[in-house]
Design an enzyme around this catalytic site. Sequence first.
Site: not given
Length: 308
Positions: A142, A155, A159
């Site tokens: 991402s 997150y 990632k």
Amino acid sequence: MSLDGKVAIVTGSGRGLGLAYAQELARRGASVVVNDVDAATTADAVAAIQASGGRAVAVTAPVGPTETAKELVNTAIEQFGRLDILVTNAGVLRDTVLWKMSDDDFDTVINVHLRGTFTTVREAVLHMRQAGEGGRIICIGSPTGQRGNFGQTNYAAAKAGIVGMVRTWALELKRAGITANTVVPVAATAMTATVPYFAAAVQADANGEPMPAFFRHDLGFGTSDDVAGLIAFLGSDAAASVTGQVIGVGGDRLQIWTHPEAALTAYREGGWTYDALVQAWPTEFAGATQSVGERFPELPEEFRPAAS
């Protein structure tokens, strides 16, 4: 070049981007193991692939536990006889700022994204190395993992960690003919649908209309299908020499991300003391500091959400 005879696992492929990946792989000739946490969702995904002439089976289980990884790989072998491609796409979000993020918020995201990628890749590689026919590992990253994003500590960590693992795996798996790459998609998803900046593009996609050129070209923002082609390419024999890369794709744009390199190197005999840094930082180092967060061009007026 087709994927005829190849077998793929795509985690988190019941809907959205994951489903687009599974459908494209099947369209190119691969047999696909579809995965999601909801039985009806996986059944619908398998039915959609089969209705288009593809081959697919479902594994309904949460990604993260080693048991799920084993079930996915065993299903591929039992149903289709081999395993050539793994796409780790499964993920969840628990967005909130650092000082409000609970242990559960953090652990849940890390378990699915980071641990789920690790356990599934490990199990797939155990089989691929034993089979001796190479393989393709494709992990979904991402922009948040590359540059950070407000409210996404968990997150971003997951990632960024995936990218670090992929670079390591590219080294470890080279002799076995197994490639490992990270794909960074920028597309209309359930997550981007909540961001006002993307509203015009997401609405166009939902209406079955072409996205405006500003989003597709200037921003590199597109549909799930715009990402799926890269997934199929990286899973093919045509990409046998591509490994250890972070490749961004969206709309009309494809990017190869740089690996971290020193932006500035300076030496001082005796080392960098506190006093030396106080004196030298403004003139020698400040100009080389790096930005954080994603940087978007100004949204043209015609695409700005109406004021409420």
